[in-house]
Motif scaffolding. Structure first.
Motif, PDB file in Angstrom:
ATOM      1  N   ALA A  94      79.119  75.513  56.801  1.00 45.15           N
ATOM      2  CA  ALA A  94      80.137  75.500  57.855  1.00 45.15           C
ATOM      3  C   ALA A  94      81.461  76.081  57.355  1.00 45.15           C
ATOM      4  N   GLY A  95      82.328  76.435  58.280  1.00 48.23           N
ATOM      5  CA  GLY A  95      83.629  77.002  57.953  1.00 48.23           C
ATOM      6  C   GLY A  95      84.538  75.971  57.310  1.00 48.23           C
ATOM      7  N   MET A  96      85.002  76.275  56.115  1.00 49.98           N
ATOM      8  CA  MET A  96      85.975  75.400  55.443  1.00 49.98           C
ATOM      9  C   MET A  96      87.003  76.318  54.799  1.00 49.98           C
ATOM     10  N   SER A  97      88.264  76.020  55.022  1.00 52.65           N
ATOM     11  CA  SER A  97      89.274  77.012  54.688  1.00 52.65           C
ATOM     12  C   SER A  97      89.575  77.062  53.204  1.00 52.65           C
ATOM     13  N   ALA A 100      92.354  74.453  52.156  1.00 52.78           N
ATOM     14  CA  ALA A 100      91.760  73.115  52.114  1.00 52.78           C
ATOM     15  C   ALA A 100      90.922  73.002  50.848  1.00 52.78           C
ATOM     16  N   LEU A 101      90.150  74.053  50.560  1.00 56.47           N
ATOM     17  CA  LEU A 101      89.312  74.084  49.359  1.00 56.47           C
ATOM     18  C   LEU A 101      89.897  75.059  48.345  1.00 56.47           C
ATOM     19  N   SER A 102      89.593  74.836  47.085  1.00 53.55           N
ATOM     20  CA  SER A 102      90.032  75.751  46.035  1.00 53.55           C
ATOM     21  C   SER A 102      89.243  77.055  46.114  1.00 53.55           C
ATOM     22  N   TYR A 140      83.114  85.155  59.565  1.00 54.67           N
ATOM     23  CA  TYR A 140      84.588  85.164  59.499  1.00 54.67           C
ATOM     24  C   TYR A 140      85.136  84.415  60.707  1.00 54.67           C
ATOM     25  N   GLN A 141      85.869  83.352  60.434  1.00 57.48           N
ATOM     26  CA  GLN A 141      86.391  82.556  61.552  1.00 57.48           C
ATOM     27  C   GLN A 141      87.642  83.173  62.166  1.00 57.48           C
ATOM     28  N   TYR A 142      87.673  83.101  63.492  1.00 53.77           N
ATOM     29  CA  TYR A 142      88.809  83.595  64.281  1.00 53.77           C
ATOM     30  C   TYR A 142      89.425  82.367  64.943  1.00 53.77           C
ATOM     31  N   GLY A 165      87.088  74.570  68.763  1.00 51.56           N
ATOM     32  CA  GLY A 165      87.317  73.192  68.363  1.00 51.56           C
ATOM     33  C   GLY A 165      86.383  72.782  67.258  1.00 51.56           C
ATOM     34  N   GLN A 166      86.639  71.596  66.740  1.00 52.48           N
ATOM     35  CA  GLN A 166      85.891  71.022  65.638  1.00 52.48           C
ATOM     36  C   GLN A 166      85.512  69.606  66.034  1.00 52.48           C
ATOM     37  N   GLY A 167      84.354  69.141  65.623  1.00 51.75           N
ATOM     38  CA  GLY A 167      83.896  67.808  66.000  1.00 51.75           C
ATOM     39  C   GLY A 167      84.816  66.691  65.557  1.00 51.75           C
ATOM     40  N   LEU A 255      77.969  73.928  67.725  1.00 51.06           N
ATOM     41  CA  LEU A 255      78.347  72.662  68.350  1.00 51.06           C
ATOM     42  C   LEU A 255      78.505  71.623  67.248  1.00 51.06           C
ATOM     43  N   ASP A 256      79.716  71.087  67.109  1.00 49.59           N
ATOM     44  CA  ASP A 256      80.044  70.217  65.979  1.00 49.59           C
ATOM     45  C   ASP A 256      80.305  68.801  66.497  1.00 49.59           C
ATOM     46  N   GLY A 257      79.507  67.845  66.061  1.00 51.72           N
ATOM     47  CA  GLY A 257      79.663  66.461  66.518  1.00 51.72           C
ATOM     48  C   GLY A 257      80.781  65.728  65.806  1.00 51.72           C
ATOM     49  N   GLN A 259      80.852  63.363  63.802  1.00 51.55           N
ATOM     50  CA  GLN A 259      80.700  63.029  62.377  1.00 51.55           C
ATOM     51  C   GLN A 259      81.192  64.160  61.483  1.00 51.55           C
ATOM     52  N   GLY A 260      81.432  65.309  62.056  1.00 50.94           N
ATOM     53  CA  GLY A 260      81.813  66.484  61.282  1.00 50.94           C
ATOM     54  C   GLY A 260      83.039  66.223  60.423  1.00 50.94           C
ATOM     55  N   GLY A 261      83.024  66.772  59.233  1.00 52.71           N
ATOM     56  CA  GLY A 261      84.138  66.600  58.315  1.00 52.71           C
ATOM     57  C   GLY A 261      85.347  67.426  58.716  1.00 52.71           C
ATOM     58  N   THR A 262      86.475  67.088  58.118  1.00 52.10           N
ATOM     59  CA  THR A 262      87.714  67.835  58.308  1.00 52.10           C
ATOM     60  C   THR A 262      88.462  67.778  56.987  1.00 52.10           C
ATOM     61  N   ALA A 263      89.417  68.694  56.816  1.00 52.07           N
ATOM     62  CA  ALA A 263      90.201  68.673  55.590  1.00 52.07           C
ATOM     63  C   ALA A 263      91.384  67.723  55.720  1.00 52.07           C
ATOM     64  N   ALA A 264      91.893  67.567  56.930  1.00 53.63           N
ATOM     65  CA  ALA A 264      93.078  66.733  57.144  1.00 53.63           C
ATOM     66  C   ALA A 264      93.258  66.497  58.627  1.00 53.63           C
ATOM     67  N   GLY A 303      77.547  68.127  62.018  1.00 53.64           N
ATOM     68  CA  GLY A 303      78.159  66.806  62.123  1.00 53.64           C
ATOM     69  C   GLY A 303      77.253  65.760  61.514  1.00 53.64           C
ATOM     70  N   GLY A 304      77.416  65.517  60.225  1.00 56.16           N
ATOM     71  CA  GLY A 304      76.658  64.450  59.583  1.00 56.16           C
ATOM     72  C   GLY A 304      75.235  64.797  59.205  1.00 56.16           C
ATOM     73  N   ILE A 305      74.940  66.078  58.990  1.00 55.42           N
ATOM     74  CA  ILE A 305      73.607  66.480  58.519  1.00 55.42           C
ATOM     75  C   ILE A 305      73.538  66.225  57.010  1.00 55.42           C
ATOM     76  N   GLY A 325      78.897  70.763  56.117  1.00 58.65           N
ATOM     77  CA  GLY A 325      80.190  70.848  55.448  1.00 58.65           C
ATOM     78  C   GLY A 325      80.263  69.801  54.354  1.00 58.65           C
ATOM     79  N   THR A 326      80.386  68.534  54.775  1.00 57.18           N
ATOM     80  CA  THR A 326      80.541  67.432  53.827  1.00 57.18           C
ATOM     81  C   THR A 326      79.421  67.416  52.787  1.00 57.18           C
ATOM     82  N   ALA A 327      78.170  67.520  53.243  1.00 60.48           N
ATOM     83  CA  ALA A 327      77.044  67.443  52.307  1.00 60.48           C
ATOM     84  C   ALA A 327      77.123  68.570  51.277  1.00 60.48           C
TER      85      ALA A 327
HETATM   86  C1  FMN Z   1      87.250  70.377  53.775  1.00 58.68           C
HETATM   87  C2  FMN Z   1      86.857  70.844  55.140  1.00 58.68           C
HETATM   88  C3  FMN Z   1      87.534  71.912  55.719  1.00 58.68           C
HETATM   89  C4  FMN Z   1      87.196  72.366  56.985  1.00 58.68           C
HETATM   90  N1  FMN Z   1      87.847  73.447  57.509  1.00 58.68           N
HETATM   91  C5  FMN Z   1      87.447  73.940  58.699  1.00 58.68           C
HETATM   92  C6  FMN Z   1      88.005  75.141  59.207  1.00 58.68           C
HETATM   93  O1  FMN Z   1      88.875  75.763  58.591  1.00 58.68           O
HETATM   94  N2  FMN Z   1      87.549  75.612  60.393  1.00 58.68           N
HETATM   95  C7  FMN Z   1      86.558  74.960  61.087  1.00 58.68           C
HETATM   96  O2  FMN Z   1      86.154  75.420  62.151  1.00 58.68           O
HETATM   97  N3  FMN Z   1      86.016  73.827  60.633  1.00 58.68           N
HETATM   98  C8  FMN Z   1      86.419  73.309  59.456  1.00 58.68           C
HETATM   99  N4  FMN Z   1      85.800  72.200  58.972  1.00 58.68           N
HETATM  100  C9  FMN Z   1      84.682  71.583  59.728  1.00 58.68           C
HETATM  101  C10 FMN Z   1      83.357  72.182  59.306  1.00 58.68           C
HETATM  102  O3  FMN Z   1      83.308  73.557  59.653  1.00 58.68           O
HETATM  103  C11 FMN Z   1      82.171  71.526  60.007  1.00 58.68           C
HETATM  104  O4  FMN Z   1      82.371  71.560  61.390  1.00 58.68           O
HETATM  105  C12 FMN Z   1      81.908  70.111  59.570  1.00 58.68           C
HETATM  106  O5  FMN Z   1      82.224  69.928  58.228  1.00 58.68           O
HETATM  107  C13 FMN Z   1      80.441  69.772  59.821  1.00 58.68           C
HETATM  108  O6  FMN Z   1      80.174  68.429  59.655  1.00 58.68           O
HETATM  109  P1  FMN Z   1      79.715  67.754  58.260  1.00 58.68           P
HETATM  110  O7  FMN Z   1      80.926  67.794  57.387  1.00 58.68           O
HETATM  111  O8  FMN Z   1      79.354  66.375  58.638  1.00 58.68           O
HETATM  112  O9  FMN Z   1      78.580  68.543  57.711  1.00 58.68           O
HETATM  113  C14 FMN Z   1      86.154  71.721  57.708  1.00 58.68           C
HETATM  114  C15 FMN Z   1      85.471  70.648  57.127  1.00 58.68           C
HETATM  115  C16 FMN Z   1      85.804  70.207  55.867  1.00 58.68           C
HETATM  116  C17 FMN Z   1      85.028  69.059  55.275  1.00 58.68           C
END
Ligand code: FMN
Lengths: 443, 229
Positions: A94-97, A100-102, A140-142, A165-167, A255-257, A259-264, A303-305, A325-327
């Motif tokens: 999944a997309g992670m910036s 947010a990440l090194s 490449y995310q837009y 959007g993000q879950g 489609l992100d549920g 449970q999906g992770g986020t950086a902040a 989301g939580g896979i 993402g998280t896994a």
């Molecule tokens: C550290 C981190 C950074 C993330 N950054 C973005 C981002 O820049 N853009 C985005 O669409 N989603 C971002 N996400 C969400 C992930 O793309 C994804 O939707 C989510 O991690 C999936 O769920 P999971 O973590 O349970 O596998 C981020 C998630 C994490 C954990």
């Protein structure tokens, strides 16, 4: 009665005002600000664990576990793109910036995904050369912020993902706190170092599905209709959002549920907005089917896979692929007990560390601190991710063969039952041992 | 001069031809006839050529432009020159919403008015609007310069970062964290330079402008500012 022996009522913690809740009230009272953290929701939710596969027996015929082929590949972007993507496994990163990440973590994700024959995805903040270089297939995310967005990188990408959007925070924008804004991150985002970076929650130059259609067309024109265009949404009203994404011309819907992770993100947002992915897949698939677009516009869910069973269940419910993402971060080394001493110093413990916004990650993953980031070796971390991805695929194949399927995509809702009434209603499969699907009337 | 008539040639064909241009092409002058408000005209260019659009353009005209000069001889729809990297886009009529949105560089000149959200999230572009601009312009503007000869609508520069805003007329209201700042000699110099580049020569008295920018109160979260977010 012996008055010396009156039974005492045991001290009882409130279920409503449990220790976590009370600690949060005290923290809020002391600071006056909501809690921001990384990772996904931590509460118990209806999830894939509430589903079981039936497997084959007399009425169904299994495939030989180690001999008969069970294919895992997937095509993404076959609707309009001249160059659709072909992945060996239906499990994407999944997309992670970067930010947010090194840079090391981004590189490791690219390496691991490439070994496993799958794609990885940029994030808010643009594309780094390390990531492009190490990723065979890079999405490449837009995003609304358009940090680092430029046409050269757009052309270098293998697909474009329009993020709506993000879950973890459907309807919310992003933020990267000042402590994570290094010189390089600041330069990529055209902002001064050390300030909090807010990412808008709406795109600056379009609103609504009619505009989105024109926007997607512009991105196709710029890239000469080569690249698949994904549209990513947080799970809220999946039936309508997926239908509108299809109407707007998406090749792939992500489609992100919740449970999906986020950086902040604010804790209150993570825990209280959006749908668990289990509740979102069937309405999304229904929308695709109603439009005659199932398997023509591909559906990626996340989301939580965590394991191959989750992958198999998501596909059985009608998804074409999943994203993690998280896994993936855990496979790289996030929350590893090896760092327990340092987690303790940060007031937490391995497995619970979620201050990904904070930049002090002992595992060197969610940080921009050069010393911490250097702890992660992109080569060996990438290898771990590749191993983990291959286990996910093997596990999913194990289940699919047991259900008699020669391709993961042949898994279907009919292979599943639910352990709880909630899961049965959400996944639209019968409660185990019954033929009852709550919400579906049978006379 | 190469002429493409959109009454007979498709937009796809036009963009293919423009994308095929090498940096040292001698087909440096293009004229696009009968644009009739089509969207995504001359997007994603990356060659030092001039493209004149002989009429109105729809959404995202000259989107993500690099190097090229694109002249719209009529009005431009939503997001003209969005995310431009370099080069110049000149709209001779009015521009709709989100003109120059997120653009990283280059020069956008609008002879008429620009609607809401002009310069939203701008990241280094210079924008000169000879008329007025609508509400929520320069929202979250990060860097670059926006010059307006007319008036600005409500909430100018809301949540602005380091972009510089110069308005000659009235400003209906300033957005959160946007304040008036003193116009110093260096700013007048910049104004002269950009007004020149926009083809206005020395006709404009730069002393008439007011300068606006960030008070930088929202740069790091502080609880006492919570209501401003
Ligand atoms: C550290 C981190 C950074 C993330 N950054 C973005 C981002 O820049 N853009 C985005 O669409 N989603 C971002 N996400 C969400 C992930 O793309 C994804 O939707 C989510 O991690 C999936 O769920 P999971 O973590 O349970 O596998 C981020 C998630 C994490 C954990």
């Amino acid at each position: 009665m012996d008055s010396n022996h009156i039974p005492r009522t045991l001290p009882r913690q409130s279920a409503t005002f449990d220790p976590h809740t009370m600690a949060e009230i005290r923290r809020a009272a002391a600071t006056g600000i909501y809690d921001i953290r990384g990772a996904g929701t931590k509460r118990v939710l209806p999830h894939f664990d509430d589903l079981l596969f039936l497997g084959a027996s007399i009425s169904r015929y299994p495939l030989e576990g180690y001999r008969e082929k069970c294919a895992t590949d997937v095509w993404l972007g076959t609707r309009f793109a001249k160059k659709p993507i072909h992945l060996k496994i239906p499990i994407t990163i999944a997309g992670m910036s970067f930010g947010a990440l090194s840079a090391q973590a981004k590189e490791a994700l690219g390496r691991g995904a490439s070994i496993a024959g799958t794609s990885t995805t940029t994030g808010d903040g643009g594309m780094t050369p390390e990531e492009r270089g190490q990723s065979k297939t890079l999405i490449y995310q837009y995003l609304p912020s358009r940090y680092g967005m430029n046409p050269d990188d757009l052309r270098k990408a293998d697909a474009i993902e329009v993020v709506i959007g993000q879950g973890a925070k459907p309807g919310g924008g992003g933020m990267l706190l000042g402590q994570k804004i290094s010189d390089r991150v600041a330069q990529m985002r055209n902002l001064p170092k050390g300030i909090d970076q807010r990412s808008a929650c709406r795109h600056p130059d379009w609103t609504g599905p009619d505009d989105l259609e024109i926007k997607i067309e512009e991105l196709r024109e710029i890239t000469d209709w080569e690249k698949p265009i994904y549209v990513k949404v947080g799970a809220t009203r999946p039936y309508y959002d997926v239908a509108l994404a299809v109407k707007s011309g998406a090749d792939v819907v992500v489609l992100d549920g919740m449970q999906g992770g986020t950086a902040a993100t604010q804790e209150v947002f993570i825990e209280h907005v959006g749908l668990p992915i289990l509740a979102a897949i069937r309405p999304a698939v229904q929308a695709l089917q109603d439009l005659g677009m199932h398997r023509k516009v591909q559906l990626i869910v996340s989301g939580g896979i965590r394991n191959g069973a989750d992958v198999a269940k998501a596909l059985a419910l009608g998804a074409d692929a999943v994203a993690i993402g998280t896994a993936a971060l855990v496979a790289l080394g996030d929350n590893d007990p090896i760092h327990e001493e340092e987690y303790r110093k940060l007031g937490t413990t391995a497995g619970a560390y979620d201050d990904w916004q904070d930049g002090r990650d002992p595992a060197g993953i969610t940080t921009q601190d050069p010393e911490l980031a250097a702890r992660l070796d992109p080569v060996s971390a990438g290898r771990r991710l590749a191993n983990y991805l291959s286990v996910l695929a093997l596990e999913a194949q194990t289940i699919a063969r047991a259900c008699g399927k020669s391709h993961l995509h042949n898994l279907e809702p009919e292979d599943l039952v639910a352990l709880t009434i909630e899961a049965a209603a959400m996944a639209r499969v019968p409660l185990a041992g019954t033929d009852w699907i709550p919400g579906q009337l049978k006379f | 001069m190469s002429v493409v008539d959109l009454a007979v040639t498709s937009r796809r064909e036009l963009n293919i031809q423009l994308h095929a241009l090498a940096p040292n092409t001698n087909q440096t002058h293009w004229r696009v006839e009968n644009p009739n408000g089509q969207h995504s005209l001359a997007v994603g260019l990356d060659a030092p050529v001039t493209v004149e659009i002989a009429g109105h353009a729809g959404y995202y005209c000259a989107g993500m432009n690099k190097q090229a000069t694109v002249v719209v001889e009529g009005n431009a729809g939503v997001g003209v020159a969005e995310n431009m990297i370099s080069g110049m886009v000149h709209v001779k009529g009015d521009a709709s919403q989100a003109a120059g949105a997120t653009a990283h560089g280059g020069l956008l000149v609008i002879d008429g008015d620009a609607s809401a959200r002009c310069g939203i999230s701008m990241k280094g572009v210079n924008i000169v609007v000879k008329g007025s601009i609508g509400p929520m312009s320069a929202f979250m503007a990060q860097s670059g310069t926006l010059i307006v000869l007319g008036d600005a609508g409500d909430a100018l520069g809301d949540s602005i970062y380091e972009a510089r805003l110069f308005v000659r007329g009235s400003v209906k209201s300033l957005g959160t964290d946007c304040v008036e700042k003193t116009l110093r000699e260096e700013h007048k110099e910049e104004l002269r330079e950009l007004l020149n580049a926009a083809g206005l020569g020395d006709a404009i008295n730069v002393d008439e402008f007011k300068r606006y920018g960030s008070s930088r109160k929202l740069y790091n979260f502080h609880v006492d500012n919570a209501a401003a977010y």
